[in-house]
Design a protein around this motif. Structure first.
Motif, PDB file in Angstrom:
ATOM      1  N   GLN A  86       0.817  -1.225   0.000  1.00 55.54           N
ATOM      2  CA  GLN A  86       0.000   0.000   0.000  1.00 55.54           C
ATOM      3  C   GLN A  86       0.845   1.267   0.000  1.00 55.54           C
ATOM      4  N   GLY A  87       2.029   1.198  -0.589  1.00 50.42           N
ATOM      5  CA  GLY A  87       2.789   2.421  -0.821  1.00 50.42           C
ATOM      6  C   GLY A  87       3.504   3.000   0.368  1.00 50.42           C
ATOM      7  N   GLN A  88       3.776   2.203   1.387  1.00 54.21           N
ATOM      8  CA  GLN A  88       4.373   2.782   2.585  1.00 54.21           C
ATOM      9  C   GLN A  88       5.791   2.321   2.892  1.00 54.21           C
ATOM     10  N   CYS A  89       6.289   1.268   2.233  1.00 56.83           N
ATOM     11  CA  CYS A  89       7.570   0.714   2.686  1.00 56.83           C
ATOM     12  C   CYS A  89       8.701   0.791   1.652  1.00 56.83           C
ATOM     13  N   GLY A  90       8.375   0.870   0.368  1.00 55.45           N
ATOM     14  CA  GLY A  90       9.406   0.975  -0.662  1.00 55.45           C
ATOM     15  C   GLY A  90      10.005  -0.343  -1.097  1.00 55.45           C
ATOM     16  N   ALA A  91       9.589  -1.460  -0.507  1.00 54.44           N
ATOM     17  CA  ALA A  91      10.188  -2.755  -0.862  1.00 54.44           C
ATOM     18  C   ALA A  91       9.935  -3.136  -2.310  1.00 54.44           C
ATOM     19  N   CYS A  92       8.905  -2.561  -2.906  1.00 48.42           N
ATOM     20  CA  CYS A  92       8.496  -2.944  -4.263  1.00 48.42           C
ATOM     21  C   CYS A  92       9.047  -2.010  -5.329  1.00 48.42           C
ATOM     22  N   THR A  93      10.022  -1.166  -4.991  1.00 55.73           N
ATOM     23  CA  THR A  93      10.512  -0.151  -5.930  1.00 55.73           C
ATOM     24  C   THR A  93      11.144  -0.771  -7.170  1.00 55.73           C
ATOM     25  N   VAL A  94      10.705  -0.317  -8.337  1.00 52.95           N
ATOM     26  CA  VAL A  94      11.326  -0.679  -9.616  1.00 52.95           C
ATOM     27  C   VAL A  94      11.508   0.612 -10.407  1.00 52.95           C
ATOM     28  N   HIS A  95      12.118   0.500 -11.572  1.00 54.60           N
ATOM     29  CA  HIS A  95      12.286   1.670 -12.436  1.00 54.60           C
ATOM     30  C   HIS A  95      11.354   1.572 -13.642  1.00 54.60           C
ATOM     31  N   LEU A  96      10.754   2.682 -14.004  1.00 52.05           N
ATOM     32  CA  LEU A  96      10.017   2.809 -15.261  1.00 52.05           C
ATOM     33  C   LEU A  96      10.753   3.856 -16.074  1.00 52.05           C
ATOM     34  N   ASP A  97      11.366   3.419 -17.175  1.00 49.57           N
ATOM     35  CA  ASP A  97      12.204   4.330 -17.966  1.00 49.57           C
ATOM     36  C   ASP A  97      13.204   5.054 -17.069  1.00 49.57           C
ATOM     37  N   GLY A  98      13.757   4.345 -16.107  1.00 47.09           N
ATOM     38  CA  GLY A  98      14.808   4.894 -15.250  1.00 47.09           C
ATOM     39  C   GLY A  98      14.318   5.647 -14.039  1.00 47.09           C
ATOM     40  N   ARG A  99      13.021   5.886 -13.944  1.00 51.48           N
ATOM     41  CA  ARG A  99      12.487   6.619 -12.782  1.00 51.48           C
ATOM     42  C   ARG A  99      11.906   5.628 -11.785  1.00 51.48           C
ATOM     43  N   ARG A 100      12.158   5.865 -10.505  1.00 52.73           N
ATOM     44  CA  ARG A 100      11.677   4.907  -9.503  1.00 52.73           C
ATOM     45  C   ARG A 100      10.175   5.064  -9.275  1.00 52.73           C
ATOM     46  N   VAL A 101       9.514   3.930  -9.183  1.00 52.56           N
ATOM     47  CA  VAL A 101       8.085   3.915  -8.875  1.00 52.56           C
ATOM     48  C   VAL A 101       7.821   2.789  -7.881  1.00 52.56           C
ATOM     49  N   LEU A 102       6.710   2.918  -7.182  1.00 54.29           N
ATOM     50  CA  LEU A 102       6.259   1.849  -6.293  1.00 54.29           C
ATOM     51  C   LEU A 102       5.376   0.925  -7.124  1.00 54.29           C
ATOM     52  N   SER A 103       5.847  -0.290  -7.347  1.00 59.96           N
ATOM     53  CA  SER A 103       5.100  -1.172  -8.250  1.00 59.96           C
ATOM     54  C   SER A 103       3.799  -1.656  -7.630  1.00 59.96           C
ATOM     55  N   CYS A 104       3.658  -1.552  -6.298  1.00 61.99           N
ATOM     56  CA  CYS A 104       2.389  -1.964  -5.680  1.00 61.99           C
ATOM     57  C   CYS A 104       1.308  -0.924  -5.910  1.00 61.99           C
ATOM     58  N   LEU A 105       1.693   0.291  -6.298  1.00 63.90           N
ATOM     59  CA  LEU A 105       0.708   1.343  -6.567  1.00 63.90           C
ATOM     60  C   LEU A 105       0.577   1.632  -8.057  1.00 63.90           C
ATOM     61  N   THR A 106       1.211   0.816  -8.892  1.00 61.26           N
ATOM     62  CA  THR A 106       1.199   1.027 -10.334  1.00 61.26           C
ATOM     63  C   THR A 106       0.428  -0.103 -10.996  1.00 61.26           C
ATOM     64  N   LEU A 107      -0.597   0.235 -11.748  1.00 63.41           N
ATOM     65  CA  LEU A 107      -1.318  -0.806 -12.469  1.00 63.41           C
ATOM     66  C   LEU A 107      -0.475  -1.284 -13.645  1.00 63.41           C
ATOM     67  N   ALA A 108      -0.403  -2.589 -13.828  1.00 61.33           N
ATOM     68  CA  ALA A 108       0.358  -3.124 -14.961  1.00 61.33           C
ATOM     69  C   ALA A 108      -0.174  -2.556 -16.273  1.00 61.33           C
ATOM     70  N   ALA A 109      -1.486  -2.377 -16.339  1.00 61.76           N
ATOM     71  CA  ALA A 109      -2.095  -1.889 -17.574  1.00 61.76           C
ATOM     72  C   ALA A 109      -1.703  -0.453 -17.892  1.00 61.76           C
TER      73      ALA A 109
END
Ligand code: FES
Ligand code: FES
Length: 201
Positions: A86-109
């Motif tokens: 739910q966007g609070q811990c950062g454990a799910c951080t990935v890069h989208l075009d080099g920018r960090r995002v929380l993948s738990c708050l990002t819809l795959a679609a």
């Protein structure tokens, strides 16, 4: 109210019982905002393509699937961790075009043609480590290691953003990545070394 509970009230009033479910469905659609069609909950799987670590993946997923679940459950890349979901811990951080995002708050679609980079794809070659990965090893910047993939992905982006010029700045711009083991001093030292190993930053 006359000894009647909410359960008995709803179960004895079929029409109201079905209406009672409506606000939940409406709430979901509203929470999803413009990224999901109003009928998204009933639309079934949708086809999408994700480029992850320079490899294309054709997927058919429920439109509500997060990028985190797409990576872990459907592509099999479990290096990206689910901590709070739910966007609070950062454990799910990935890069989208080099920018960090929380993948738990990002819809795959919602990813579209952007390149997804996970911890598995960070190193320049299969038998090499990214300077930030090496720095985390050199400084023993973890204990259980659960937060480490997110810490490293966030650290690389932090350096690229120009937000790692001092220990204080690192602490500020890494504050979204929680370490339950409190390895923070070593993490800061690792990022300072990793920064030195990242050319052009
Ligand atoms: S799992 Fe995404 S922020 Fe915690
Ligand atoms: S090393 Fe255990 S949570 Fe960070």
């Amino acid at each position: 109210m006359n000894g009647m509970t909410r359960r008995t009230f709803l179960s004895s009033t079929p029409a109201l019982g079905s209406v009672g479910a409506l606000p939940l469905a409406g709430g979901c659609a509203s929470t999803a905002g413009s990224t999901m069609p109003a009928s998204g909950a009933d639309a079934g799987p949708i086809a999408m393509s994700l480029s992850v670590n320079r490899t294309p993946h054709a997927l058919s997923l429920d439109p509500r699937t997060t990028l985190l679940d797409a990576l872990r459950e459907h592509i099999g890349l479990t290096g990206t961790k689910k901590g709070c979901d739910q966007g609070q811990c950062g454990a799910c951080t990935v890069h989208l075009d080099g920018r960090r995002v929380l993948s738990c708050l990002t819809l795959a679609a919602s990813v579209g043609p952007r390149e997804v980079t996970t911890i598995e794809g960070l190193a320049p070659a299969p038998d090499a480590l990214h300077p930030m990965q090496q720095a985390f090893i050199d400084h023993d910047a973890f204990q259980c290691g659960y937060c480490t993939p997110g810490q490293i992905m966030s650290a690389v982006a932090c350096v690229s953003e120009g937000h790692a010029r001092s220990a204080a700045e690192i602490r500020e711009y890494m504050s979204g990545n929680i370490c339950r083991c409190a390895a923070y001093p070593n993490i800061v030292a690792a990022i300072e070394q990793g920064r030195a190993g990242m050319p052009g930053t």
